[in-house]
Design an enzyme around this catalytic site. Structure first.
Site, PDB file in Angstrom:
ATOM      1  N   TYR A   1       0.206   2.536  -5.252  1.00 42.11           N
ATOM      2  CA  TYR A   1      -0.548   2.809  -6.485  1.00 42.11           C
ATOM      3  C   TYR A   1       0.301   3.640  -7.451  1.00 42.11           C
ATOM      4  O   TYR A   1       0.360   3.363  -8.653  1.00 42.11           O
ATOM      5  CB  TYR A   1      -1.828   3.558  -6.115  1.00 42.11           C
ATOM      6  CG  TYR A   1      -2.751   3.836  -7.268  1.00 42.11           C
ATOM      7  CD1 TYR A   1      -3.389   2.808  -7.953  1.00 42.11           C
ATOM      8  CD2 TYR A   1      -3.017   5.152  -7.675  1.00 42.11           C
ATOM      9  CE1 TYR A   1      -4.256   3.081  -8.997  1.00 42.11           C
ATOM     10  CE2 TYR A   1      -3.885   5.424  -8.722  1.00 42.11           C
ATOM     11  CZ  TYR A   1      -4.505   4.383  -9.378  1.00 42.11           C
ATOM     12  OH  TYR A   1      -5.368   4.654 -10.418  1.00 42.11           O
TER      13      TYR A   1
ATOM     14  N   LYS B   1       1.577   2.755 -11.275  1.00 50.34           N
ATOM     15  CA  LYS B   1       1.257   3.591 -12.441  1.00 50.34           C
ATOM     16  C   LYS B   1       2.527   4.097 -13.132  1.00 50.34           C
ATOM     17  O   LYS B   1       2.576   4.179 -14.356  1.00 50.34           O
ATOM     18  CB  LYS B   1       0.361   4.767 -12.020  1.00 50.34           C
ATOM     19  CG  LYS B   1      -1.052   4.325 -11.642  1.00 50.34           C
ATOM     20  CD  LYS B   1      -1.749   3.704 -12.856  1.00 50.34           C
ATOM     21  CE  LYS B   1      -3.167   3.296 -12.587  1.00 50.34           C
ATOM     22  NZ  LYS B   1      -3.809   2.657 -13.748  1.00 50.34           N
TER      23      LYS B   1
ATOM     24  N   HIS C   1     -13.434   7.954  -3.310  1.00 49.46           N
ATOM     25  CA  HIS C   1     -12.737   9.239  -3.317  1.00 49.46           C
ATOM     26  C   HIS C   1     -13.610  10.283  -2.603  1.00 49.46           C
ATOM     27  O   HIS C   1     -14.778  10.042  -2.316  1.00 49.46           O
ATOM     28  CB  HIS C   1     -12.448   9.667  -4.752  1.00 49.46           C
ATOM     29  CG  HIS C   1     -11.390   8.847  -5.405  1.00 49.46           C
ATOM     30  ND1 HIS C   1     -11.689   7.778  -6.214  1.00 49.46           N
ATOM     31  CD2 HIS C   1     -10.042   8.900  -5.353  1.00 49.46           C
ATOM     32  CE1 HIS C   1     -10.565   7.220  -6.635  1.00 49.46           C
ATOM     33  NE2 HIS C   1      -9.543   7.877  -6.125  1.00 49.46           N
TER      34      HIS C   1
ATOM     35  N   SER D   1      -2.470   8.341 -13.197  1.00 45.64           N
ATOM     36  CA  SER D   1      -3.096   9.196 -12.195  1.00 45.64           C
ATOM     37  C   SER D   1      -2.121  10.292 -11.786  1.00 45.64           C
ATOM     38  O   SER D   1      -0.902  10.108 -11.847  1.00 45.64           O
ATOM     39  CB  SER D   1      -3.427   8.329 -10.980  1.00 45.64           C
ATOM     40  OG  SER D   1      -3.537   9.129  -9.836  1.00 45.64           O
ATOM     41  N   SER D   2      -2.660  11.414 -11.299  1.00 54.24           N
ATOM     42  CA  SER D   2      -1.792  12.526 -10.897  1.00 54.24           C
ATOM     43  C   SER D   2      -0.972  12.202  -9.646  1.00 54.24           C
ATOM     44  O   SER D   2      -0.064  12.948  -9.300  1.00 54.24           O
ATOM     45  CB  SER D   2      -2.628  13.785 -10.664  1.00 54.24           C
ATOM     46  OG  SER D   2      -3.630  13.539  -9.689  1.00 54.24           O
ATOM     47  N   CYS D   3      -1.277  11.079  -8.976  1.00 53.74           N
ATOM     48  CA  CYS D   3      -0.494  10.731  -7.780  1.00 53.74           C
ATOM     49  C   CYS D   3       0.897  10.204  -8.126  1.00 53.74           C
ATOM     50  O   CYS D   3       1.686   9.923  -7.229  1.00 53.74           O
ATOM     51  CB  CYS D   3      -1.239   9.736  -6.897  1.00 53.74           C
ATOM     52  SG  CYS D   3      -1.333   8.122  -7.621  1.00 53.74           S
TER      53      CYS D   3
ATOM     54  N   PRO E   1      -4.668  11.388 -15.870  1.00 53.63           N
ATOM     55  CA  PRO E   1      -5.776  12.255 -15.460  1.00 53.63           C
ATOM     56  C   PRO E   1      -5.671  12.721 -14.013  1.00 53.63           C
ATOM     57  O   PRO E   1      -5.079  12.047 -13.176  1.00 53.63           O
ATOM     58  CB  PRO E   1      -7.006  11.368 -15.644  1.00 53.63           C
ATOM     59  CG  PRO E   1      -6.513   9.972 -15.625  1.00 53.63           C
ATOM     60  CD  PRO E   1      -5.055   9.985 -15.986  1.00 53.63           C
TER      61      PRO E   1
ATOM     62  N   TRP F   1     -13.013  14.352   6.328  1.00 54.22           N
ATOM     63  CA  TRP F   1     -11.661  13.935   6.739  1.00 54.22           C
ATOM     64  C   TRP F   1     -10.611  15.016   6.541  1.00 54.22           C
ATOM     65  O   TRP F   1     -10.676  15.809   5.595  1.00 54.22           O
ATOM     66  CB  TRP F   1     -11.221  12.707   5.929  1.00 54.22           C
ATOM     67  CG  TRP F   1     -12.076  11.512   6.107  1.00 54.22           C
ATOM     68  CD1 TRP F   1     -13.096  11.336   7.001  1.00 54.22           C
ATOM     69  CD2 TRP F   1     -12.006  10.307   5.331  1.00 54.22           C
ATOM     70  NE1 TRP F   1     -13.651  10.096   6.844  1.00 54.22           N
ATOM     71  CE2 TRP F   1     -13.012   9.443   5.835  1.00 54.22           C
ATOM     72  CE3 TRP F   1     -11.202   9.859   4.287  1.00 54.22           C
ATOM     73  CZ2 TRP F   1     -13.227   8.174   5.309  1.00 54.22           C
ATOM     74  CZ3 TRP F   1     -11.403   8.601   3.757  1.00 54.22           C
ATOM     75  CH2 TRP F   1     -12.407   7.763   4.270  1.00 54.22           C
TER      76      TRP F   1
ATOM     77  N   VAL G   1     -14.178   4.939 -15.722  1.00 54.95           N
ATOM     78  CA  VAL G   1     -13.490   5.468 -16.899  1.00 54.95           C
ATOM     79  C   VAL G   1     -13.805   4.627 -18.143  1.00 54.95           C
ATOM     80  O   VAL G   1     -14.103   5.169 -19.213  1.00 54.95           O
ATOM     81  CB  VAL G   1     -11.957   5.536 -16.662  1.00 54.95           C
ATOM     82  CG1 VAL G   1     -11.236   5.940 -17.931  1.00 54.95           C
ATOM     83  CG2 VAL G   1     -11.638   6.506 -15.538  1.00 54.95           C
TER      84      VAL G   1
HETATM   85  O1  GFB Z   1     -10.259  11.768  -2.999  1.00 59.33           O
HETATM   86  P1  GFB Z   1      -9.292  11.287  -1.980  1.00 59.33           P
HETATM   87  O2  GFB Z   1      -9.646  10.055  -1.244  1.00 59.33           O
HETATM   88  O3  GFB Z   1      -7.908  11.036  -2.662  1.00 59.33           O
HETATM   89  O4  GFB Z   1      -9.072  12.436  -0.883  1.00 59.33           O
HETATM   90  P2  GFB Z   1      -6.510  11.780  -2.942  1.00 59.33           P
HETATM   91  C1  GFB Z   1      -8.840  13.784  -1.215  1.00 59.33           C
HETATM   92  C2  GFB Z   1      -8.827  14.624   0.040  1.00 59.33           C
HETATM   93  O5  GFB Z   1     -10.159  14.685   0.574  1.00 59.33           O
HETATM   94  C3  GFB Z   1      -7.942  14.126   1.178  1.00 59.33           C
HETATM   95  C4  GFB Z   1     -10.138  14.434   1.955  1.00 59.33           C
HETATM   96  O6  GFB Z   1      -7.315  15.213   1.780  1.00 59.33           O
HETATM   97  C5  GFB Z   1      -8.949  13.481   2.143  1.00 59.33           C
HETATM   98  O7  GFB Z   1      -8.515  13.462   3.481  1.00 59.33           O
HETATM   99  N1  GFB Z   1     -11.437  13.895   2.380  1.00 59.33           N
HETATM  100  C6  GFB Z   1     -12.315  14.543   3.189  1.00 59.33           C
HETATM  101  C7  GFB Z   1     -11.974  12.691   2.088  1.00 59.33           C
HETATM  102  N2  GFB Z   1     -13.372  13.782   3.451  1.00 59.33           N
HETATM  103  C8  GFB Z   1     -13.205  12.623   2.772  1.00 59.33           C
HETATM  104  C9  GFB Z   1     -14.001  11.439   2.667  1.00 59.33           C
HETATM  105  O8  GFB Z   1     -15.066  11.292   3.249  1.00 59.33           O
HETATM  106  N3  GFB Z   1     -13.504  10.457   1.842  1.00 59.33           N
HETATM  107  C10 GFB Z   1     -12.320  10.598   1.180  1.00 59.33           C
HETATM  108  N4  GFB Z   1     -11.914   9.597   0.384  1.00 59.33           N
HETATM  109  N5  GFB Z   1     -11.538  11.694   1.324  1.00 59.33           N
HETATM  110  C11 GFB Z   1      -6.187   9.590  -4.229  1.00 59.33           C
HETATM  111  C12 GFB Z   1      -5.080   8.594  -4.268  1.00 59.33           C
HETATM  112  O9  GFB Z   1      -5.684  10.582  -3.419  1.00 59.33           O
HETATM  113  O10 GFB Z   1      -6.500  10.164  -5.470  1.00 59.33           O
HETATM  114  C13 GFB Z   1      -5.091   7.732  -5.447  1.00 59.33           C
HETATM  115  O11 GFB Z   1      -5.081   7.892  -3.049  1.00 59.33           O
HETATM  116  C14 GFB Z   1      -5.458   8.451  -6.731  1.00 59.33           C
HETATM  117  O12 GFB Z   1      -3.836   7.175  -5.565  1.00 59.33           O
HETATM  118  C15 GFB Z   1      -6.642   9.354  -6.568  1.00 59.33           C
HETATM  119  O13 GFB Z   1      -4.367   9.159  -7.241  1.00 59.33           O
HETATM  120  C16 GFB Z   1      -6.930  10.183  -7.800  1.00 59.33           C
HETATM  121  O14 GFB Z   1      -6.642  12.826  -3.998  1.00 59.33           O
HETATM  122  O15 GFB Z   1      -5.866  12.254  -1.680  1.00 59.33           O
END
Ligand code: GFB
Length: 291
Positions: free
Chosen positions: A123, A127, A166, A94-96, A150, A189, A2
């Site tokens: 987290y 925030k 992510h 963050s939207s979380c 965001p 996942w 960012v």
């Molecule tokens: O992007 P992500 O890690 O964050 O995961 P969040 C989003 C979704 O994608 C979840 C799935 O349902 C994960 O289980 N997913 C599928 C995967 N395959 C994968 C993979 O290989 N890697 C990852 N990382 N996910 C985060 C928050 O949440 O978003 C933070 O933990 C923050 O606090 C950020 O707010 C923007 O959207 O679930």
């Protein structure tokens, strides 16, 4: 990711007078170092993008670090911005921050109306504290400190480490590697059912400049595209762009996280800003660029 996007956007606008420090040069968690930095430099405008961030697994694994590093960083920067009379500060969240089961799309007033998603509670709490700190410094000291929330971001300088990233960079990497190494399947996942809204970081940077110039109120403003997709749709989109012909296997031992996080962007819309970058179009561009 960012910070460098905000810098690119400001440079494009013709701004020149930047005071920059990398994380190696200045550890924002260290109160004395931050105090010294603010004493030496005369800052007028602060974009507070620095944070410890990560995907669902990193958030859930390094819970203590997320809850130590983030408040330390933001407390030091926000407090020194007050002490050294910064004209305006923009804090990024963050939207979380929203409750796990909040109605969709997420309106700013849903903050603190329910339980948070457990995987990213540390987290989110950090925030939320940042938003409240900006508001408290506005109330008590009259500081012009604002906050923007965001949605999930992607773009240049993203983290591609499969354990801490992510979903979007993780899937780009996984499908690329599977194609190159002729793997029969890619493991994704969760169940694929959660819905997420993905915004390019250049869009966010544009919104940050817009808010820095036009918004002077307490509370915070959502920044998003107003459009979401399921993780399954995202995986299929990336598979198609990469040109991988194998299967997708769902690893349901990994968490889904929040079922849906779609921002209500009407506040920003009414002010006259809207997202310009289309997910599929930009992904095609970004992925082909990596080939
Ligand atoms: O992007 P992500 O890690 O964050 O995961 P969040 C989003 C979704 O994608 C979840 C799935 O349902 C994960 O289980 N997913 C599928 C995967 N395959 C994968 C993979 O290989 N890697 C990852 N990382 N996910 C985060 C928050 O949440 O978003 C933070 O933990 C923050 O606090 C950020 O707010 C923007 O959207 O679930």
């Amino acid at each position: 990711m960012v910070g460098s996007a905000v810098l690119r956007r400001l440079q494009k606008e013709g701004f020149k007078n930047f005071i920059l420090r990398s994380a190696k040069e200045l550890d924002l968690r260290v109160q004395r170092d931050v105090e010294e930095f603010f004493k030496q430099e005369k800052l007028d405008y602060v974009f507070l993008a620095a944070a410890k961030v990560g995907g669902i697994l990193a958030n859930n694994t390094y819970r203590a670090e997320f809850l130590y590093d983030n408040p330390m960083i933001q407390n030091n920067v926000i407090h020194q911005s007050y002490v050294h009379k910064v004209k305006k500060l923009l804090f990024l969240g963050s939207s979380c921050i929203y409750p796990k089961h909040a109605p969709q799309p997420l309106k700013e007033e849903y903050l603190l109306t329910g339980e948070l998603e457990p995987t990213n509670e540390p987290y989110a709490i950090a925030k939320i504290a940042g938003i409240k700190m900006c508001d408290a410094y506005r109330d008590q000291y009259g500081c012009n400190f604002i906050s923007a929330m965001p949605t999930n971001l992607y773009g240049p300088n993203d983290n591609y480490d499969l354990k801490t990233s992510h979903v979007l960079p993780a899937l780009i990497r996984k499908f690329h590697e599977a194609k190159t190494e002729n793997k029969p399947f890619v493991e994704v996942w969760g169940t694929g059912a959660p819905r997420r809204e993905f915004m390019h970081v250049d869009d966010l940077a544009d919104a940050c400049l817009f808010l820095m110039e036009k918004y002077d109120k307490p509370g915070f403003v959502n920044v998003g595209t107003g459009v979401d997709v399921t993780i399954k749709e995202l995986a299929e989109m990336i598979r198609e762009i990469v040109g991988y012909e194998g299967e997708i296997e769902w690893d349901t031992s990994k968490p889904d996280g929040t079922p849906r996080k779609l921002m209500d962007v009407s506040r920003l819309d009414e002010m006259g800003w809207e997202s310009q970058i289309d997910l599929k179009e930009r992904l095609r561009w970004e992925i082909e660029d990596r080939r």
